[in-house]
Design a protein around this motif. Structure first.
Motif, PDB file in Angstrom:
ATOM      1  N   SER A 159       0.819  -1.210   0.000  1.00  0.00           N
ATOM      2  CA  SER A 159       0.000   0.000   0.000  1.00  0.00           C
ATOM      3  C   SER A 159       0.854   1.262   0.000  1.00  0.00           C
ATOM      4  CB  SER A 159      -0.911   0.031   1.228  1.00  0.00           C
ATOM      5  OG  SER A 159      -1.775  -1.077   1.269  1.00  0.00           O
TER       6      SER A 159
ATOM      7  N   TYR B 274      -3.757   3.712  -2.197  1.00  0.00           N
ATOM      8  CA  TYR B 274      -3.794   2.661  -3.216  1.00  0.00           C
ATOM      9  C   TYR B 274      -3.190   1.401  -2.621  1.00  0.00           C
ATOM     10  CZ  TYR B 274      -2.262  -0.293  -7.065  1.00  0.00           C
ATOM     11  OH  TYR B 274      -2.029  -1.376  -7.872  1.00  0.00           O
TER      12      TYR B 274
ATOM     13  N   HIS C 157      -6.732  -4.653  -7.025  1.00  0.00           N
ATOM     14  CA  HIS C 157      -6.307  -3.272  -6.837  1.00  0.00           C
ATOM     15  C   HIS C 157      -7.375  -2.552  -6.014  1.00  0.00           C
ATOM     16  CE1 HIS C 157      -3.208  -3.630 -10.025  1.00  0.00           C
ATOM     17  NE2 HIS C 157      -4.111  -4.421 -10.599  1.00  0.00           N
TER      18      HIS C 157
ATOM     19  N   LEU D 231      -8.462   1.383  -4.430  1.00  0.00           N
ATOM     20  CA  LEU D 231      -8.232   2.822  -4.448  1.00  0.00           C
ATOM     21  C   LEU D 231      -9.243   3.485  -3.535  1.00  0.00           C
ATOM     22  CD1 LEU D 231      -6.602   5.138  -5.757  1.00  0.00           C
ATOM     23  CD2 LEU D 231      -8.413   5.288  -7.480  1.00  0.00           C
TER      24      LEU D 231
END
Length: 419
Positions: A363, A380, A409, A411
């Motif tokens: 991260s 992220y 992923h 965000l």
């Protein structure tokens, strides 16, 4: 045929767990965007903003002004599936295994904290501690074992904290939890595939309790306990299979599910006026999921099939994380972290609904404070799982063997306002 119907349609309701969530099983980690930037190291000890309502309710004692915190995280996941050997109960099966079964998923969060005096603070949190969304393509070769799964838990947590002195604080909050789910699966018949859809919901109560000890103004330890929550989902099962005379239709269903308790222990240490170190470990009691037990109100089916039991044998898990933050200047703080997280599944019972392995999470994040009243956080995360095998053979659902390697992923963005 009736036994296959129940095991394909109803029993999958509890087994549906998201291997793409940023925590083990079907737990979600995304309750703090600043925490996301350090891979959630220091979750119970950082207590830097109002998200501490979830991370450690005792941490509200560190907030000197009222604060509103609103944020959300988006998760995009992908699975690489290879070494596939699949067949239906009737023989060879055509189809695909593209691994694109997780839509982009949003995880919202919101908190409010108000200091009542020098010792007592009140807080309120709304967040999602558990959830999943998986949806394989319509011609997926393992569709008799897994098709579509949607489960979401939304929690409301009113909280109080009390500061005994300049070192020790405690906090407690009941949690009011609503769970809902919708699950579908394909059903093999000699005349073509049918479909089974299960829907249900429930409301149940749990609690979170925490303790924060500040050895020095820059060094503190936190301990948080999130209780188990027991649900009894009530809903219905719809069977779309016109060829199955006496079976197609709608049935009442009752499903029991317990989300597990967890304990988080972490430390935060300010190395100097710029660098801060975070370390933490979380234990989760996933061993509560030993079996699936489904009670059915289905008079059209044989009485000995009114209860269906399937073994799961999940095990308890540990997650460990370490993170760093760097105060670039009074406005900007940079963050990074790494975490390792065990999967609760085992090699025997793992299915296409739960194709998860142990994972590593990297991260980065940043916080921007244009003034003393507001902070905007961004983060992220990248998740990579070890490769795992799925190996299932059933007379009623055929064969599905494959090797999965999952990645995701994440965000996130949040804004805090103090007044």
């Amino acid at each position: 045929m009736s036994k296959r119907l129940l095991k394909t349609g109803l029993a999958v309701a509890i087994t549906a767990a998201s291997s793409q969530a940023f925590s083990s099983g079907f737990a979600l980690n995304e309750q703090s965007i600043a925490g996301m930037g350090t891979s959630f190291a220091g979750r119970s000890s950082s207590a830097d903003d109002a998200s501490t309502v979830f991370g450690n309710p005792a941490g509200m004692s560190r907030l000197k002004r009222s604060e509103i915190y609103v944020g959300a995280a988006a998760i995009y996941a992908k699975s690489d599936i290879d070494r596939v050997n699949a067949s239906s109960p009737g023989g060879p099966i055509a189809g695909s295994n593209d691994g694109d079964m997780v839509p982009v998923t949003g995880v919202p969060m919101g908190y409010y904290v108000k200091p009542l005096d020098d010792k007592v603070a009140f807080g309120l949190g709304i967040y999602a501690p558990f959830g999943l969304m998986t949806d394989y393509e319509s011609n997926f070769q393992g569709r008799y074992y897994a098709d579509k799964s949607y489960v979401r838990v939304i929690t409301v947590q009113p909280t109080l904290s009390y500061r005994f002195n300049d070192k020790l604080s405690v906090g407690f909050g009941p949690t009011f939890n609503h769970i809902e789910g919708e699950l579908t699966s394909s059903l093999f018949t000699p005349l073509g595939d049918g479909k089974v859809k299960v829907k249900g919901d429930d409301v149940a109560v749990g609690f979170n309790v925490g303790m924060l000890y500040e050895f020095t103004p820059g060094t503190r330890a936190g301990l948080t306990y999130h209780s188990r929550v027991k649900y009894e989902l009530e809903g219905d099962t719809r069977v779309e299979a016109p060829a199955l005379v006496g079976i197609a239709g709608k049935y009442d269903a009752n499903l029991e599910l317990t989300t597990p308790e967890s304990v988080d222990l972490s430390f935060t240490h300010e190395l100097d006026d710029r660098w801060t170190l975070y370390v933490g470990s979380t234990w989760t009691r996933w061993s509560r999921l030993k079996e699936i037990r489904v009670e059915n109100d289905a008079p059209a089916l044989p009485a000995n099939l009114s209860t269906i039991v399937e073994d799961q044998n999940w095990h308890d898990t540990w997650a460990h994380a370490v993170g760093l933050s760097y105060k670039l200047n009074p406005q900007w703080t940079l963050r990074t972290g790494i975490a390792v997280d065990q999967s609760p599944t085992n090699n025997v019972d793992r299915s296409p609904r739960i194709p998860s392995g142990d994972r590593t999470i990297f991260s980065v994040g940043a916080g921007w404070s244009p003034n003393q009243d507001m902070t905007i956080d961004l983060a992220y995360s990248y998740l990579q799982e070890e490769s795992v095998n799925v190996d299932h053979v059933s007379a009623s659902r055929g064969t599905y063997r494959a090797r999965y390697k999952n990645s995701a992923h994440g965000l996130g963005a949040a804004i805090s306002y103090r007044f």
